[in-house]
Write a protein that holds these residues in place. Structure first.
Motif, PDB file in Angstrom:
ATOM      1  N   PRO A  53       9.401   3.475  -5.382  1.00 41.42           N
ATOM      2  CA  PRO A  53       9.508   2.865  -4.182  1.00 41.42           C
ATOM      3  C   PRO A  53      10.800   2.227  -4.127  1.00 41.42           C
ATOM      4  O   PRO A  53      11.671   2.095  -3.080  1.00 41.42           O
ATOM      5  N   ASP A  54      11.415   1.624  -5.178  1.00 42.44           N
ATOM      6  CA  ASP A  54      12.675   0.841  -5.260  1.00 42.44           C
ATOM      7  C   ASP A  54      13.771   1.787  -4.980  1.00 42.44           C
ATOM      8  O   ASP A  54      14.598   1.268  -4.470  1.00 42.44           O
ATOM      9  N   LYS A  55      13.601   2.908  -5.458  1.00 40.33           N
ATOM     10  CA  LYS A  55      14.645   4.002  -5.088  1.00 40.33           C
ATOM     11  C   LYS A  55      14.772   4.254  -3.542  1.00 40.33           C
ATOM     12  O   LYS A  55      16.038   4.574  -3.098  1.00 40.33           O
ATOM     13  N   SER A 112       0.705  -1.266  -0.156  1.00 43.16           N
ATOM     14  CA  SER A 112       0.024  -0.092   0.019  1.00 43.16           C
ATOM     15  C   SER A 112       0.814   1.121  -0.001  1.00 43.16           C
ATOM     16  O   SER A 112       0.623   2.319  -0.505  1.00 43.16           O
ATOM     17  N   GLN A 113       1.981   1.383   0.927  1.00 44.13           N
ATOM     18  CA  GLN A 113       2.873   2.303   0.751  1.00 44.13           C
ATOM     19  C   GLN A 113       3.726   2.518  -0.510  1.00 44.13           C
ATOM     20  O   GLN A 113       3.721   3.715  -0.939  1.00 44.13           O
ATOM     21  N   LYS A 114       3.994   1.374  -1.074  1.00 45.50           N
ATOM     22  CA  LYS A 114       4.682   1.489  -2.601  1.00 45.50           C
ATOM     23  C   LYS A 114       3.774   2.189  -3.526  1.00 45.50           C
ATOM     24  O   LYS A 114       4.196   2.833  -4.356  1.00 45.50           O
ATOM     25  N   GLU A 115       2.598   1.698  -3.388  1.00 45.05           N
ATOM     26  CA  GLU A 115       1.500   2.354  -4.472  1.00 45.05           C
ATOM     27  C   GLU A 115       1.189   3.747  -4.063  1.00 45.05           C
ATOM     28  O   GLU A 115       1.262   4.719  -5.123  1.00 45.05           O
ATOM     29  N   LYS A 116       1.180   4.244  -2.826  1.00 43.20           N
ATOM     30  CA  LYS A 116       1.010   5.736  -2.630  1.00 43.20           C
ATOM     31  C   LYS A 116       2.182   6.422  -3.247  1.00 43.20           C
ATOM     32  O   LYS A 116       2.190   7.330  -3.748  1.00 43.20           O
TER      33      LYS A 116
END
Length: 342
Positions: free
Chosen positions: A287-289, A275-279
């Protein structure tokens, strides 16, 4: 037309009565909980430090190994460090405590400075009869608190352990630039009010609310769950921690080198839920960075010392210490460190 209007007004009147009755019922349930529930009992001792009673748990025999001091994170407590303490207290002295205002420790009326907690812990250890040398182990924000302690009392600290620790520059370098967002603070403040009124406790009692299980023994979850419900103290402390967070990180950042002090850095692989990655993606942030940045900062913690080691553990920020198998891996390395520097 008038008949329709009267009908609508009557509906609103009944809705108002129902809402008022519901609120009254909540208040009565909360009052009953406050009157008849018993306050959770601390598992450790309360030691008076300049008028503030702090909760401390010292376990294991004192021997020729350094004593291990466990420092919890911003939203954590002594129970979350259960598997670390249980896995090591048969071999060495293990000390865990709650900072002022957290869980079973009283709130201090003193002005909070960046060095306040390190000095208060030092006084707590002295008054409790604990003596150096120490190994400091901190989870999350516990890491920066430990950096300050070591900076003030370098001769007493013989080793440091960072458990998925916060980095002094994390808010400058990550997309998240605060401990809690404004919306989270509103929720926390609301929960604090409801808990102080006894409504949270009444709800948990009436609906048999159970805490989530993340690997710790159920009795520990229940104790934390009950303490959170008993009053708004825990939630008030979250807000205080948020307010002083930048000050603590800034002071911890003054430590640029730990020379050749033995240090262990344990880093969790799972830093963000989906959910945080999608945000982040919706905000145009990769998010990978963000994860790459976090791992870079974890490496920097290891490189504070010429004698640093880093271990990657397949866990998230919480389960790195609440899952016994993860704690067992951590404990093995801490014991090796203690035996090396004794």
């Amino acid at each position: 037309m008038k008949t329709t209007l009267r009908f609508i007004l009557k509906i609103f009147k009944w809705i108002g009565k129902i809402l008022a009755g519901f609120i009254l019922l909540l208040l009565i349930c909360g009052l009953c909980f406050r009157l008849f529930s018993s306050k959770p009992v601390p598992p450790g001792e309360l030691v008076d430090i300049n008028g503030t009673k702090l909760h401390i748990r010292a376990e294991g025999q004192k021997n020729d190994l350094p004593s291990l001091i466990l420092e919890a994170g911003a939203g954590s407590n002594t129970d979350m460090l259960h598997w670390i303490a249980e896995g090591l207290n048969k071999n060495m002295r293990v000390i865990r405590y709650d900072r002022e205002g957290k869980w079973f420790s009283e709130s201090s009326k003193d002005s909070i400075t960046s060095e306040f907690y390190a000095k208060q812990l030092h006084r707590l250890l002295e008054k409790s009869g604990e003596k150096p040398p120490y190994i400091l182990a901190g989870h999350s924000m516990g890491g920066p608190y430990n950096l300050i302690f070591r900076d003030l009392y370098p001769n007493e600290v013989k080793g440091m352990v960072f458990l998925d620790s916060s980095h002094p520059e994390q808010w400058k370098r990550l997309a998240q630039n605060e401990l809690f967002s404004d919306s989270q603070i509103i929720i926390v403040k609301t929960m604090a009010i409801l808990a102080d009124m006894g409504i949270v406790g009444a709800f948990n009692t009436l609906f048999k609310s159970e805490p989530n299980n993340d690997g710790l023994p159920k009795a520990l979850h229940t104790r934390s769950h009950n303490l959170t419900a008993y009053s708004g103290k825990v939630f008030h402390r979250y807000i205080k921690e948020n307010n002083i967070n930048n000050m603590i990180l800034k002071r911890a950042g003054q430590t640029k080198s730990l020379d050749s002090l033995p240090i262990l850095v344990f880093t969790a692989t799972e830093q963000y839920e989906e959910s945080q990655k999608e945000k982040y993606r919706n905000q145009g942030i990769d998010p990978d960075k963000q994860i790459e940045l976090w791992f870079k900062m974890q490496k920097e913690l290891k490189e504070l010392s010429k004698n640093g080691k880093q271990f990657i553990i397949n866990a998230n920020h919480g389960s790195i210490i609440t899952k016994k198998k993860n704690a067992d891996m951590i404990n093995k390395q801490i014991l090796l460190m203690a035996e090396t520097i004794k």
